[in-house]
Design an enzyme around this catalytic site. Structure first.
Site, PDB file in Angstrom:
ATOM      1  N   VAL A  85       0.830  -1.212   0.000  1.00 48.79           N
ATOM      2  CA  VAL A  85       0.000   0.000   0.000  1.00 48.79           C
ATOM      3  C   VAL A  85       0.865   1.264   0.000  1.00 48.79           C
ATOM      4  O   VAL A  85       0.577   2.222  -0.728  1.00 48.79           O
ATOM      5  CB  VAL A  85      -0.973  -0.002   1.214  1.00 48.79           C
ATOM      6  CG1 VAL A  85      -1.875   1.219   1.164  1.00 48.79           C
ATOM      7  CG2 VAL A  85      -1.805  -1.286   1.243  1.00 48.79           C
ATOM      8  N   GLU A 138     -10.490   5.200   5.532  1.00 44.80           N
ATOM      9  CA  GLU A 138     -11.327   4.683   4.438  1.00 44.80           C
ATOM     10  C   GLU A 138     -10.841   3.324   3.920  1.00 44.80           C
ATOM     11  O   GLU A 138     -11.643   2.432   3.635  1.00 44.80           O
ATOM     12  CB  GLU A 138     -11.329   5.707   3.284  1.00 44.80           C
ATOM     13  CG  GLU A 138     -12.180   5.329   2.096  1.00 44.80           C
ATOM     14  CD  GLU A 138     -13.664   5.200   2.438  1.00 44.80           C
ATOM     15  OE1 GLU A 138     -14.280   6.201   2.782  1.00 44.80           O
ATOM     16  OE2 GLU A 138     -14.205   4.073   2.352  1.00 44.80           O
ATOM     17  N   GLU A 170      -3.148 -16.193   2.027  1.00 42.59           N
ATOM     18  CA  GLU A 170      -1.836 -16.236   2.674  1.00 42.59           C
ATOM     19  C   GLU A 170      -1.466 -17.666   3.035  1.00 42.59           C
ATOM     20  O   GLU A 170      -2.323 -18.558   3.048  1.00 42.59           O
ATOM     21  CB  GLU A 170      -1.877 -15.366   3.930  1.00 42.59           C
ATOM     22  CG  GLU A 170      -1.996 -13.903   3.557  1.00 42.59           C
ATOM     23  CD  GLU A 170      -2.046 -12.985   4.751  1.00 42.59           C
ATOM     24  OE1 GLU A 170      -1.538 -13.378   5.813  1.00 42.59           O
ATOM     25  OE2 GLU A 170      -2.599 -11.885   4.606  1.00 42.59           O
ATOM     26  N   LYS A 206      -7.366  -2.192   9.545  1.00 47.64           N
ATOM     27  CA  LYS A 206      -8.644  -2.627  10.140  1.00 47.64           C
ATOM     28  C   LYS A 206      -8.450  -3.252  11.521  1.00 47.64           C
ATOM     29  O   LYS A 206      -9.278  -3.072  12.416  1.00 47.64           O
ATOM     30  CB  LYS A 206      -9.369  -3.629   9.246  1.00 47.64           C
ATOM     31  CG  LYS A 206      -8.551  -4.868   9.010  1.00 47.64           C
ATOM     32  CD  LYS A 206      -9.089  -5.785   7.972  1.00 47.64           C
ATOM     33  CE  LYS A 206      -8.072  -6.833   7.614  1.00 47.64           C
ATOM     34  NZ  LYS A 206      -6.944  -6.429   6.823  1.00 47.64           N
ATOM     35  N   LYS A 235     -13.835  -5.978   9.744  1.00 51.21           N
ATOM     36  CA  LYS A 235     -14.390  -4.947   8.854  1.00 51.21           C
ATOM     37  C   LYS A 235     -15.858  -4.710   9.191  1.00 51.21           C
ATOM     38  O   LYS A 235     -16.329  -3.568   9.165  1.00 51.21           O
ATOM     39  CB  LYS A 235     -14.229  -5.385   7.401  1.00 51.21           C
ATOM     40  CG  LYS A 235     -12.773  -5.466   6.972  1.00 51.21           C
ATOM     41  CD  LYS A 235     -12.648  -6.182   5.639  1.00 51.21           C
ATOM     42  CE  LYS A 235     -11.215  -6.331   5.184  1.00 51.21           C
ATOM     43  NZ  LYS A 235     -11.086  -7.298   4.088  1.00 51.21           N
ATOM     44  N   GLY A 242     -10.835  -1.990   0.911  1.00 52.88           N
ATOM     45  CA  GLY A 242      -9.760  -1.390   0.109  1.00 52.88           C
ATOM     46  C   GLY A 242     -10.161  -0.156  -0.674  1.00 52.88           C
ATOM     47  O   GLY A 242     -10.369   0.914  -0.104  1.00 52.88           O
TER      48      GLY A 242
HETATM   49  N1  LIG Z   1      -2.340  -5.029   0.733  1.00 52.80           N
HETATM   50  C1  LIG Z   1      -3.624  -4.729   0.546  1.00 52.80           C
HETATM   51  O1  LIG Z   1      -4.196  -4.973  -0.512  1.00 52.80           O
HETATM   52  C2  LIG Z   1      -4.385  -4.038   1.646  1.00 52.80           C
HETATM   53  C3  LIG Z   1      -5.758  -3.748   1.456  1.00 52.80           C
HETATM   54  C4  LIG Z   1      -6.464  -3.077   2.460  1.00 52.80           C
HETATM   55  C5  LIG Z   1      -5.815  -2.740   3.635  1.00 52.80           C
HETATM   56  N2  LIG Z   1      -4.495  -3.065   3.801  1.00 52.80           N
HETATM   57  C6  LIG Z   1      -3.847  -2.710   5.061  1.00 52.80           C
HETATM   58  O2  LIG Z   1      -2.771  -1.826   4.784  1.00 52.80           O
HETATM   59  C7  LIG Z   1      -1.724  -2.029   5.740  1.00 52.80           C
HETATM   60  C8  LIG Z   1      -0.408  -2.290   4.993  1.00 52.80           C
HETATM   61  O3  LIG Z   1      -0.551  -3.454   4.202  1.00 52.80           O
HETATM   62  P1  LIG Z   1       0.561  -3.877   3.123  1.00 52.80           P
HETATM   63  O4  LIG Z   1      -0.053  -4.990   2.356  1.00 52.80           O
HETATM   64  O5  LIG Z   1       1.064  -2.689   2.398  1.00 52.80           O
HETATM   65  O6  LIG Z   1       1.705  -4.440   4.080  1.00 52.80           O
HETATM   66  P2  LIG Z   1       3.184  -4.919   3.688  1.00 52.80           P
HETATM   67  O7  LIG Z   1       3.302  -5.067   2.214  1.00 52.80           O
HETATM   68  O8  LIG Z   1       3.503  -6.070   4.558  1.00 52.80           O
HETATM   69  O9  LIG Z   1       4.102  -3.681   4.109  1.00 52.80           O
HETATM   70  C9  LIG Z   1       4.343  -3.323   5.437  1.00 52.80           C
HETATM   71  C10 LIG Z   1       5.391  -2.230   5.475  1.00 52.80           C
HETATM   72  O10 LIG Z   1       5.523  -1.778   6.822  1.00 52.80           O
HETATM   73  C11 LIG Z   1       6.863  -1.867   7.230  1.00 52.80           C
HETATM   74  N3  LIG Z   1       6.859  -2.267   8.637  1.00 52.80           N
HETATM   75  C12 LIG Z   1       6.158  -3.275   9.194  1.00 52.80           C
HETATM   76  N4  LIG Z   1       6.406  -3.353  10.535  1.00 52.80           N
HETATM   77  C13 LIG Z   1       7.286  -2.370  10.799  1.00 52.80           C
HETATM   78  C14 LIG Z   1       7.932  -1.934  11.976  1.00 52.80           C
HETATM   79  N5  LIG Z   1       7.723  -2.536  13.154  1.00 52.80           N
HETATM   80  N6  LIG Z   1       8.772  -0.878  11.897  1.00 52.80           N
HETATM   81  C15 LIG Z   1       8.992  -0.272  10.715  1.00 52.80           C
HETATM   82  N7  LIG Z   1       8.409  -0.629   9.547  1.00 52.80           N
HETATM   83  C16 LIG Z   1       7.572  -1.662   9.599  1.00 52.80           C
HETATM   84  C17 LIG Z   1       7.540  -2.892   6.352  1.00 52.80           C
HETATM   85  O11 LIG Z   1       8.909  -2.586   6.279  1.00 52.80           O
HETATM   86  P3  LIG Z   1       9.956  -3.466   5.401  1.00 52.80           P
HETATM   87  O12 LIG Z   1       9.559  -3.208   3.979  1.00 52.80           O
HETATM   88  O13 LIG Z   1      11.292  -2.934   5.699  1.00 52.80           O
HETATM   89  O14 LIG Z   1       9.755  -4.889   5.824  1.00 52.80           O
HETATM   90  C18 LIG Z   1       6.778  -2.684   5.034  1.00 52.80           C
HETATM   91  O15 LIG Z   1       7.392  -1.678   4.286  1.00 52.80           O
HETATM   92  C19 LIG Z   1      -2.205  -3.171   6.631  1.00 52.80           C
HETATM   93  O16 LIG Z   1      -2.822  -2.639   7.770  1.00 52.80           O
HETATM   94  C20 LIG Z   1      -3.231  -3.893   5.774  1.00 52.80           C
HETATM   95  O17 LIG Z   1      -4.213  -4.593   6.535  1.00 52.80           O
HETATM   96  C21 LIG Z   1      -3.779  -3.705   2.850  1.00 52.80           C
END
Ligand SMILES: NC(=O)c1ccc[n+]([C@@H]2O[C@H](COP(=O)([O-])OP(=O)(O)OC[C@H]3O[C@@H](n4cnc5c(N)ncnc54)[C@H](OP(=O)(O)O)[C@@H]3O)[C@@H](O)[C@H]2O)c1
Length: 430
Positions: A16, A131, A192, A107, A207, A136
């Site tokens: 994201v 939002e 996953e 969420k 949600k 999403g």
């Molecule tokens: N992916 C989707 O389609 C989607 C849809 C709706 C909502 N969301 C929500 O959006 C959020 C992000 O999702 P995502 O899919 O983008 O996650 P992701 O791809 O796993 O990315 C997480 C990011 O956060 C960083 N991070 C995690 N823990 C950390 C910590 N303790 N300290 C510093 N940095 C940290 C990671 O760093 P590194 O890169 O260095 O590991 C990574 O860059 C979540 O809450 C998810 O539920 C996601």
């Protein structure tokens, strides 16, 4: 903050976070025109500074110290896209305490800790916008809070988990079994490695708790949501549902009734003609009924880099507008009532029941008698021979109290002619 320019910080640069970066750089000029100021990402918090992120941002933007963002007076909006609640809740709380507006897609954090975060946002005159946390890219939080604000909402029914919708769509279209479809979803990256949160319904429950709280202006916690996942759905259930003109979907259902709020996530038979029956693959949709507007439906991609970042970036733009007008924190928590949550046993539903029984005279009569005794009346019955000695009976009931249904099933389970209560699935949308 200069009048023409806002600096923001990202907590996280995964799926994201990268999407937000791409939209803000790609559509930066139109963002500027729409809000009257430019938006620049000043710092990005990550865990690993050396990771190849497949996008050229320049190393100077990255940091592993959250203080570089939440304590920087030049950063006015903190965008939390790292996920989880630990240490995220702490970081977001500190950002709000420092008077920064917060945009989040999380969420888990909002469903479990929304109340305390809203209190912080109000106390510190800071926006807290979320939002993207439900469905999403589909606009649903803001429509509920603003566009439909004049309505009394009676129900919100949603397909709010793309993984399970993909799996049920495959099972319906191809007649495949649950385990095969799960493996395929994992191979395609839709599920996953540990799919528990999706297939057991917990992701949808989080949600739904958020949606119900907003729709009914009363806080619905995770513990208030009844949850059943899709792991017991078989190819046979899908085939029988089809024969009865229904489609099986994992629905999040929230209703306001005279005796309280119902909030439940479970597999559900819905008629083929219901708009949610046509929502397939990883798509999400939320069906909302208001007393003035009638039925409405919001449809689109419930996850993915750019769809989710679309919602996050729109929140950033709203937070920016509020800052530019010096009104952050004005529209915040809308849970101004405390409504009772209905006990699951008191909910009224129709049911699909599949029984494996001994194929001999009088079996159906004894089952019908047990149902009748608990005031469960039957709307339709299908009977299929499975082998020389056994048969499968599929029943659909009229509306019945959940508790009566459970009591009737307890009796039926112990009838000598009943080998197994193979499945029970609720029916909605008629
Ligand atoms: N992916 C989707 O389609 C989607 C849809 C709706 C909502 N969301 C929500 O959006 C959020 C992000 O999702 P995502 O899919 O983008 O996650 P992701 O791809 O796993 O990315 C997480 C990011 O956060 C960083 N991070 C995690 N823990 C950390 C910590 N303790 N300290 C510093 N940095 C940290 C990671 O760093 P590194 O890169 O260095 O590991 C990574 O860059 C979540 O809450 C998810 O539920 C996601």
């Amino acid at each position: 903050m200069s009048a023409e320019h806002l600096q923001i910080g990202l907590l996280g640069f995964g799926t994201v976070g990268r999407g937000v970066y791409r939209i803000l750089t790609g559509n930066g000029e139109s963002v500027k025109q729409k809000i009257g100021a430019g938006v620049t990402i000043k710092k990005i918090l990550v865990r690993n500074m050396d990771k190849d992120r497949g996008i050229d941002v320049g190393p100077a933007k990255f940091t592993t110290r959250v203080e570089d963002i939440i304590d920087d007076p030049e950063i006015s909006i903190v965008v939390e896209v790292m996920g989880g609640t630990e240490p995220t809740l702490d970081y977001v709380s500190r950002a709000l305490q420092n008077g920064k507006s917060v945009v989040t897609a999380n969420k888990d954090m909002i469903a479990a800790h929304g109340k305390q975060l809203f209190e912080l946002s109000e106390a510190n005159n800071a926006d807290l916008l979320f939002e993207a946390s439900v469905a999403g890219g589909i606009p649903i939080i803001r429509p509920l809070k603003q566009c439909l604000a004049a309505n009394r909402i009676s129900q919100v029914i949603g397909i709010i988990n793309g993984t399970t919708n993909y799996m049920l769509t495959k099972m319906t279209e191809e007649g495949s079994d649950f385990d095969d479809v799960l493996r395929e979803a994992q191979a395609k990256g839709y599920a996953e490695a540990d799919p528990t949160a999706d297939i057991e319904g917990y992701d949808a429950a989080r949600k739904l708790a958020i949606l119900a709280s907003i729709a009914f202006n009363s806080r619905i916690g995770l513990d208030d949501v009844y949850v059943e996942g899709i792991t017991r759905i078989t190819a046979a259930d899908i085939a029988y549902a089809k024969e009865l003109n229904y489609t099986i979907k994992l629905l999040g259902i929230a209703k306001e009734t005279a005796d309280g709020i119902e909030a439940r996530v479970h597999p559900t038979l819905i008629p083929h003609h219901h708009p949610l029956a046509a929502v397939n693959d990883v798509y999400n949709a939320i069906f909302v009924t208001g007393d003035a507007v009638g039925d409405t439906m919001f449809y689109g991609q419930g996850a993915g880099e750019l769809p989710t970042a679309s919602a996050v970036t729109a929140d950033i733009m709203d937070a920016a507008r509020d800052l530019l007008r010096s009104v952050p924190g004005i529209i915040s928590c809308t849970c101004y009532e405390e409504k009772p949550v209905k006990d699951m046993g008191a909910t009224l539903c129709k049911y699909y029941i599949r029984l494996n029984v001994a194929d001999r005279p009088g079996v159906l009569a004894s089952i019908a008698y047990a149902f009748g005794d608990k005031e469960v009346s039957l709307a339709s019955v299908l009977q299929k021979q499975t082998d020389t000695k056994n048969a499968e009976i599929v029943l659909v009931t009229h509306l019945v109290r959940e508790q009566n249904m459970q009591e009737a099933l307890e009796i039926i389970k112990h009838l000598s002619s009943v080998n197994e209560v193979s499945n029970i699935i609720r029916v909605e949308g008629e």
